[in-house]
Design a protein around this motif. Structure first.
Motif, PDB file in Angstrom:
ATOM      1  N   THR A  14      26.070  85.997 -51.838  1.00 59.70           N
ATOM      2  CA  THR A  14      24.757  86.624 -51.686  1.00 59.70           C
ATOM      3  C   THR A  14      23.684  85.549 -51.524  1.00 59.70           C
ATOM      4  O   THR A  14      23.664  84.564 -52.270  1.00 59.70           O
ATOM      5  N   ARG A  67      15.732  89.212 -41.623  1.00 52.00           N
ATOM      6  CA  ARG A  67      16.856  88.413 -42.142  1.00 52.00           C
ATOM      7  C   ARG A  67      17.835  88.006 -41.039  1.00 52.00           C
ATOM      8  O   ARG A  67      18.440  86.929 -41.126  1.00 52.00           O
ATOM      9  N   ASN A  85      19.902  85.102 -45.776  1.00 51.95           N
ATOM     10  CA  ASN A  85      19.668  85.917 -46.973  1.00 51.95           C
ATOM     11  C   ASN A  85      20.597  87.129 -47.007  1.00 51.95           C
ATOM     12  O   ASN A  85      20.152  88.270 -47.180  1.00 51.95           O
ATOM     13  N   LYS A  87      23.285  89.972 -47.966  1.00 55.68           N
ATOM     14  CA  LYS A  87      23.448  90.857 -49.120  1.00 55.68           C
ATOM     15  C   LYS A  87      24.833  91.486 -49.084  1.00 55.68           C
ATOM     16  O   LYS A  87      25.433  91.611 -48.007  1.00 55.68           O
ATOM     17  N   SER A 127      29.007  89.279 -54.287  1.00 56.45           N
ATOM     18  CA  SER A 127      27.853  89.373 -55.189  1.00 56.45           C
ATOM     19  C   SER A 127      28.006  88.408 -56.357  1.00 56.45           C
ATOM     20  O   SER A 127      29.027  87.778 -56.537  1.00 56.45           O
TER      21      SER A 127
END
Length: 127
Positions: A14, A67, A85, A87, A127
């Motif tokens: 992440t 992003r 960035n 996710k 994550s």
């Protein structure tokens, strides 16, 4: 039609970055509108970004705006997707697509507008 091959996918944490590339064979790359789509497990394929034949107009899904950046290099027959960035919800198989067009400024958001597709490259964000 053009033949498309994606590369550059992988596993990233992440907040990390990746750059996807999609290289085309065939003589119509420079006269094509291009796009990136993605498909997560159990979900439908969704639009990510598009760029016009001229390269001067781009369009993005709201979820990636700011992003991810799409660009093209016609001399190299390549379209890129710079992903910053990242996710966990960006995890998906990413596909590039192409469609010949006479319109220098048209961007295409629907997958049924495209004629050629790559085989996809996996992006996994931990994550």
């Amino acid at each position: 039609q053009v033949q498309l091959v994606e590369s550059g996918g992988g596993l990233v944490q992440t907040g990390g970055s990746l750059r996807l590339s999609c290289t085309a064979s065939g003589r119509t790359f420079g006269t094509s509108a291009l796009g990136w789509f993605r498909q997560a497990p159990g979900k439908e394929r969704e639009f990510v970004a598009a760029i016009s034949r001229s390269g001067t107009k781009t369009d993005y899904a709201d979820s990636v705006l700011g992003r991810l950046t799409i660009s093209r290099d016609n001399a190299k027959n390549t379209v890129y997707l710079q992903m910053n960035n990242l996710k966990p919800e960006d995890t998906a198989v990413y596909y590039c697509a192409a469609k010949f067009t006479f319109n220098y400024y048209e961007v295409m958001r629907r997958d049924d507008q495209y004629a050629s597709w790559g085989q996809g490259t996996q992006v996994t964000v931990s994550s």
